[in-house]
Design a protein around this motif. Structure first.
Motif, PDB file in Angstrom:
ATOM      1  N   VAL A   5      11.650  -7.398  15.744  1.00 15.97           N
ATOM      2  CA  VAL A   5      11.480  -6.055  16.300  1.00 15.97           C
ATOM      3  C   VAL A   5      11.257  -5.052  15.178  1.00 15.97           C
ATOM      4  N   ILE A   6      12.037  -5.159  14.125  1.00 15.74           N
ATOM      5  CA  ILE A   6      11.913  -4.249  12.981  1.00 15.74           C
ATOM      6  C   ILE A   6      10.534  -4.378  12.346  1.00 15.74           C
ATOM      7  N   SER A  54      17.559  -3.343  -9.029  1.00 14.87           N
ATOM      8  CA  SER A  54      17.416  -1.925  -8.661  1.00 14.87           C
ATOM      9  C   SER A  54      16.240  -1.723  -7.709  1.00 14.87           C
ATOM     10  N   GLN A  55      16.318  -0.636  -6.940  1.00 15.46           N
ATOM     11  CA  GLN A  55      15.247  -0.315  -6.000  1.00 15.46           C
ATOM     12  C   GLN A  55      13.934  -0.050  -6.736  1.00 15.46           C
ATOM     13  N   GLU A  56      14.014   0.548  -7.904  1.00 13.63           N
ATOM     14  CA  GLU A  56      12.805   0.845  -8.682  1.00 13.63           C
ATOM     15  C   GLU A  56      12.094  -0.445  -9.096  1.00 13.63           C
ATOM     16  N   LYS A  57      12.864  -1.440  -9.527  1.00 16.88           N
ATOM     17  CA  LYS A  57      12.261  -2.713  -9.939  1.00 16.88           C
ATOM     18  C   LYS A  57      11.669  -3.457  -8.733  1.00 16.88           C
ATOM     19  N   LYS A  58      12.369  -3.383  -7.598  1.00 17.26           N
ATOM     20  CA  LYS A  58      11.839  -4.007  -6.387  1.00 17.26           C
ATOM     21  C   LYS A  58      10.530  -3.341  -5.982  1.00 17.26           C
ATOM     22  N   ILE A  70      -4.308  -1.192  -5.303  1.00 18.80           N
ATOM     23  CA  ILE A  70      -3.517  -0.910  -4.107  1.00 18.80           C
ATOM     24  C   ILE A  70      -3.873   0.469  -3.534  1.00 18.80           C
ATOM     25  N   ASN A  71      -3.949   0.542  -2.234  1.00 18.22           N
ATOM     26  CA  ASN A  71      -4.243   1.778  -1.529  1.00 18.22           C
ATOM     27  C   ASN A  71      -3.033   2.722  -1.619  1.00 18.22           C
ATOM     28  N   PRO A  72      -3.256   4.022  -1.773  1.00 12.89           N
ATOM     29  CA  PRO A  72      -2.130   4.973  -1.839  1.00 12.89           C
ATOM     30  C   PRO A  72      -1.206   4.906  -0.620  1.00 12.89           C
ATOM     31  N   LEU A  73      -1.761   4.655   0.556  1.00 13.68           N
ATOM     32  CA  LEU A  73      -0.930   4.543   1.759  1.00 13.68           C
ATOM     33  C   LEU A  73      -0.018   3.329   1.667  1.00 13.68           C
ATOM     34  N   THR A  74      -0.540   2.226   1.168  1.00 13.68           N
ATOM     35  CA  THR A  74       0.276   1.019   0.991  1.00 13.68           C
ATOM     36  C   THR A  74       1.399   1.296   0.000  1.00 13.68           C
ATOM     37  N   ARG A  75       1.081   2.001  -1.077  1.00  6.85           N
ATOM     38  CA  ARG A  75       2.088   2.350  -2.084  1.00  6.85           C
ATOM     39  C   ARG A  75       3.205   3.195  -1.456  1.00  6.85           C
ATOM     40  N   ARG A  76       2.818   4.203  -0.688  1.00 15.04           N
ATOM     41  CA  ARG A  76       3.817   5.060  -0.037  1.00 15.04           C
ATOM     42  C   ARG A  76       4.637   4.267   0.984  1.00 15.04           C
ATOM     43  N   PHE A  77       3.977   3.336   1.662  1.00 13.56           N
ATOM     44  CA  PHE A  77       4.677   2.507   2.640  1.00 13.56           C
ATOM     45  C   PHE A  77       5.721   1.625   1.963  1.00 13.56           C
ATOM     46  N   VAL A  78       5.352   1.017   0.853  1.00 13.19           N
ATOM     47  CA  VAL A  78       6.307   0.183   0.102  1.00 13.19           C
ATOM     48  C   VAL A  78       7.488   1.037  -0.348  1.00 13.19           C
ATOM     49  N   GLU A  79       7.213   2.233  -0.819  1.00 14.73           N
ATOM     50  CA  GLU A  79       8.283   3.141  -1.236  1.00 14.73           C
ATOM     51  C   GLU A  79       9.204   3.474  -0.067  1.00 14.73           C
ATOM     52  N   LEU A  80       8.630   3.703   1.112  1.00 12.08           N
ATOM     53  CA  LEU A  80       9.429   3.993   2.307  1.00 12.08           C
ATOM     54  C   LEU A  80      10.299   2.808   2.686  1.00 12.08           C
ATOM     55  N   VAL A  81       9.720   1.620   2.676  1.00 13.08           N
ATOM     56  CA  VAL A  81      10.467   0.409   3.035  1.00 13.08           C
ATOM     57  C   VAL A  81      11.651   0.212   2.080  1.00 13.08           C
ATOM     58  N   ILE A  82      11.426   0.429   0.797  1.00 15.48           N
ATOM     59  CA  ILE A  82      12.501   0.308  -0.196  1.00 15.48           C
ATOM     60  C   ILE A  82      13.570   1.371   0.051  1.00 15.48           C
ATOM     61  N   GLU A  84      14.365   2.870   2.769  1.00 11.79           N
ATOM     62  CA  GLU A  84      15.100   2.587   4.001  1.00 11.79           C
ATOM     63  C   GLU A  84      15.919   1.297   3.919  1.00 11.79           C
ATOM     64  N   GLY A  85      15.810   0.567   2.809  1.00 11.87           N
ATOM     65  CA  GLY A  85      16.583  -0.664   2.634  1.00 11.87           C
ATOM     66  C   GLY A  85      16.072  -1.829   3.463  1.00 11.87           C
ATOM     67  N   ARG A  86      14.782  -1.824   3.781  1.00 12.11           N
ATOM     68  CA  ARG A  86      14.184  -2.882   4.599  1.00 12.11           C
ATOM     69  C   ARG A  86      13.333  -3.845   3.779  1.00 12.11           C
ATOM     70  N   GLU A  87      13.536  -3.868   2.461  1.00 15.36           N
ATOM     71  CA  GLU A  87      12.698  -4.714   1.613  1.00 15.36           C
ATOM     72  C   GLU A  87      12.843  -6.202   1.931  1.00 15.36           C
ATOM     73  N   THR A  88      13.966  -6.595   2.541  1.00 14.11           N
ATOM     74  CA  THR A  88      14.160  -8.015   2.859  1.00 14.11           C
ATOM     75  C   THR A  88      13.247  -8.485   3.993  1.00 14.11           C
TER      76      THR A  88
END
Length: 177
Positions: A5-6, A54-58, A70-82, A84-88
């Protein structure tokens, strides 16, 4: 909350945003590269799941895994996921995005398995057959598997046509038993 779902929620949001900004194809390529990185480097998942990193290294690791351009939107999305703690679950998000994008664009993933390498003309002819049958765009992957002895196996969507010598010999053996 359920991982499926997530991942689908995040993937839908990313797809909607990428369509609005007109970069959905580039984000699709980034997600495909990220998924491929997880497949080719199994330790990537363990590293991303490591709570001591660390979140920065992830973030840097995931951005690198998305590819060089990498597309800027993808970069921002990865930053958002990190953030929000959803990197797993990012691997599942990327896979869900690919599925949603293909469904929206009517892209069928096909595979042609042969015993030896086929000519580009033959590969194109098989791709054309699938496109005519499905009325969609086909992403085609050619794979060489000498174990099938001869013939071919064509797979797309839920369809599988096995015209290999190996399966014919197996059928003969079943008949004889």
């Amino acid at each position: 909350m359920d991982i499926g779902v997530i991942s689908v929620r995040y993937a839908r949001a990313l797809l909607k945003s990428s369509v609005q900004t007109g970069c959905d194809e580039k984000v699709y390529q980034d997600m495909a590269t990220l998924t491929k990185s997880f497949v080719e480097v199994p330790k990537l998942r363990h590293t991303i799941n490591n709570p001591t990193l660390s979140q920065e290294k992830k973030k840097q690791l995931l951005i690198t895994a998305c590819g060089a351009d990498i597309n800027p939107l993808t970069r921002r999305f990865v930053e958002l996921v990190i953030k929000e703690g959803r990197e797993t679950v990012i691997m599942f998000i990327a896979s869900s995005y690919i599925t949603l994008y293909r469904k929206q664009k009517n892209i069928i993933h096909g595979k042609l398995i042969t015993a030896t390498t086929v000519s580009p003309a033959t590969e194109q002819k098989m791709k054309q057959i699938v496109q005519n049958k499905t009325k969609g765009t086909v992403e085609f992957l050619a794979e060489v598997t000498p174990d099938i002895i001869g013939g071919f196996i064509l797979e797309y969507d839920t369809y599988r046509m096995d015209a290999s010598v190996q399966s014919q010999l197996r059928d003969i053996l079943k008949t004889l038993k």
